[in-house]
Design an enzyme around this catalytic site. Structure first.
Site, mmCIF file in Angstrom:
data_model
loop_
_atom_site.group_PDB
_atom_site.id
_atom_site.type_symbol
_atom_site.label_atom_id
_atom_site.label_comp_id
_atom_site.label_asym_id
_atom_site.label_seq_id
_atom_site.Cartn_x
_atom_site.Cartn_y
_atom_site.Cartn_z
ATOM 1 C CE LYS A 9 -3.995 -2.118 2.296
ATOM 2 N NZ LYS A 9 -5.106 -1.862 3.251
ATOM 3 C CE1 TYR A 49 -9.535 -3.051 0.311
ATOM 4 C CE2 TYR A 49 -8.931 -0.976 -0.719
ATOM 5 C CZ TYR A 49 -8.589 -2.092 0.017
ATOM 6 O OH TYR A 49 -7.300 -2.265 0.468
ATOM 7 C CG PHE A 57 -14.508 3.736 6.846
ATOM 8 C CD1 PHE A 57 -15.405 3.278 7.799
ATOM 9 C CD2 PHE A 57 -13.914 2.805 5.997
ATOM 10 C CE1 PHE A 57 -15.726 1.920 7.911
ATOM 11 C CE2 PHE A 57 -14.215 1.450 6.093
ATOM 12 C CZ PHE A 57 -15.129 1.013 7.061
ATOM 13 N NE ARG A 85 -6.458 -11.723 5.875
ATOM 14 C CZ ARG A 85 -7.203 -10.645 5.640
ATOM 15 N NH1 ARG A 85 -7.025 -9.914 4.544
ATOM 16 N NH2 ARG A 85 -8.124 -10.249 6.499
ATOM 17 C CB THR A 91 -8.185 -4.904 9.549
ATOM 18 O OG1 THR A 91 -8.654 -6.108 8.925
ATOM 19 C CG2 THR A 91 -8.347 -3.730 8.610
ATOM 20 N NE ARG A 102 -2.876 -5.214 7.479
ATOM 21 C CZ ARG A 102 -3.966 -5.800 7.012
ATOM 22 N NH1 ARG A 102 -4.673 -6.632 7.783
ATOM 23 N NH2 ARG A 102 -4.369 -5.576 5.768
ATOM 24 C CG ASN A 112 -4.074 -1.912 6.756
ATOM 25 O OD1 ASN A 112 -3.791 -1.621 5.588
ATOM 26 N ND2 ASN A 112 -5.192 -2.515 7.084
ATOM 27 C CG HIS A 115 -5.269 -6.371 -0.255
ATOM 28 N ND1 HIS A 115 -6.500 -6.506 0.360
ATOM 29 C CD2 HIS A 115 -5.239 -7.306 -1.246
ATOM 30 C CE1 HIS A 115 -7.173 -7.471 -0.247
ATOM 31 N NE2 HIS A 115 -6.443 -7.981 -1.220
ATOM 32 C CD GLU A 126 -8.352 -9.869 -3.366
ATOM 33 O OE1 GLU A 126 -7.197 -10.209 -3.045
ATOM 34 O OE2 GLU A 126 -9.216 -9.520 -2.542
HETATM 35 P P1 ADP Z 1 -8.344 -6.404 5.391
HETATM 36 O O1 ADP Z 1 -7.509 -5.481 4.525
HETATM 37 O O2 ADP Z 1 -7.627 -6.754 6.680
HETATM 38 O O3 ADP Z 1 -8.848 -7.631 4.647
HETATM 39 P P2 ADP Z 1 -11.020 -5.158 5.163
HETATM 40 O O4 ADP Z 1 -11.258 -5.938 3.906
HETATM 41 O O5 ADP Z 1 -12.071 -5.186 6.220
HETATM 42 O O6 ADP Z 1 -9.630 -5.575 5.866
HETATM 43 O O7 ADP Z 1 -10.800 -3.615 4.782
HETATM 44 C C1 ADP Z 1 -10.062 -3.247 3.671
HETATM 45 C C2 ADP Z 1 -9.183 -2.058 4.007
HETATM 46 O O8 ADP Z 1 -9.993 -0.924 4.290
HETATM 47 C C3 ADP Z 1 -8.321 -2.241 5.264
HETATM 48 O O9 ADP Z 1 -7.120 -2.947 5.019
HETATM 49 C C4 ADP Z 1 -8.087 -0.802 5.680
HETATM 50 O O10 ADP Z 1 -7.040 -0.193 4.903
HETATM 51 C C5 ADP Z 1 -9.418 -0.142 5.327
HETATM 52 N N1 ADP Z 1 -10.348 -0.124 6.478
HETATM 53 C C6 ADP Z 1 -11.042 -1.177 6.988
HETATM 54 N N2 ADP Z 1 -11.820 -0.804 8.022
HETATM 55 C C7 ADP Z 1 -11.625 0.542 8.169
HETATM 56 C C8 ADP Z 1 -12.135 1.552 9.065
HETATM 57 N N3 ADP Z 1 -13.017 1.245 10.035
HETATM 58 N N4 ADP Z 1 -11.681 2.828 8.926
HETATM 59 C C9 ADP Z 1 -10.805 3.159 7.955
HETATM 60 N N5 ADP Z 1 -10.301 2.260 7.071
HETATM 61 C C10 ADP Z 1 -10.694 0.981 7.180
#
Ligand code: ADP
Length: 138
Positions: A9, A49, A57, A85, A91, A102, A112, A115, A126
């Site tokens: 990222k 996403y 957000f 993971r 996350t 992370r 973070n 991905h 993906e």
């Molecule tokens: P992951 O990346 O761990 O699979 P998610 O698919 O839930 O998590 O979310 C995708 C990405 O969106 C996260 O990696 C993070 O960058 C962002 N994100 C997730 N939840 C939030 C939140 N509550 N506020 C801001 N950004 C978020």
């Protein structure tokens, strides 16, 4: 061989941490099966996403993910989806234990580092989303 899709990222790119993070994956025995640098646009981010695109957000995530070119990579190895993971941690970087990527390099729930696909089905979708046949060395 199992495959997963990784995105280094914008925070990872900006802090020059790609090599450090990749070394964690390589140390775990995973190898690179595809790699390219991309500027992510709104259409691609909305697709990638889709599961959070209606969250308040999301515009902030979109701005963050488009703020810097990223490196998108296919990694392969036995059981790689779950293992990567685990290496990442949860996350929210502030909740991620020390020793996870992370936990050590992330800043917030959004910023973070990396991905990684969360299931074989999402890995397959993906990889197709970010790579085409012409991206691979024959
Ligand atoms: P992951 O990346 O761990 O699979 P998610 O698919 O839930 O998590 O979310 C995708 C990405 O969106 C996260 O990696 C993070 O960058 C962002 N994100 C997730 N939840 C939030 C939140 N509550 N506020 C801001 N950004 C978020």
């Amino acid at each position: 061989m199992d495959k997963t899709l990784i995105i280094f990222k914008p925070d990872c790119m900006k802090k020059l941490l790609m090599g450090t993070v990749l070394s964690h994956f390589e140390a775990a025995g995973f190898s690179v099966a595809g790699c390219k640098m991309m500027q992510l646009d709104s259409a691609l981010l909305r697709e990638h996403y889709a599961h959070i695109a209606d969250q308040p957000f999301f515009p902030e995530i979109e701005r963050f993910m488009a703020s810097e070119p990223v490196v998108v990579m296919i990694l392969e190895g036995e059981g790689i989806i779950e293992k990567v993971r685990d290496l990442l941690g949860p996350t929210d970087s502030t909740q991620a234990p020390a020793g996870t990527i992370r936990g050590d390099y992330g800043e917030t729930v959004m910023i973070n580092v990396v991905h990684a696909s969360d299931s074989p089905e999402s890995a397959q979708a993906e990889i197709k989303r970010f790579f085409s046949d012409s991206d691979f060395i024959k």
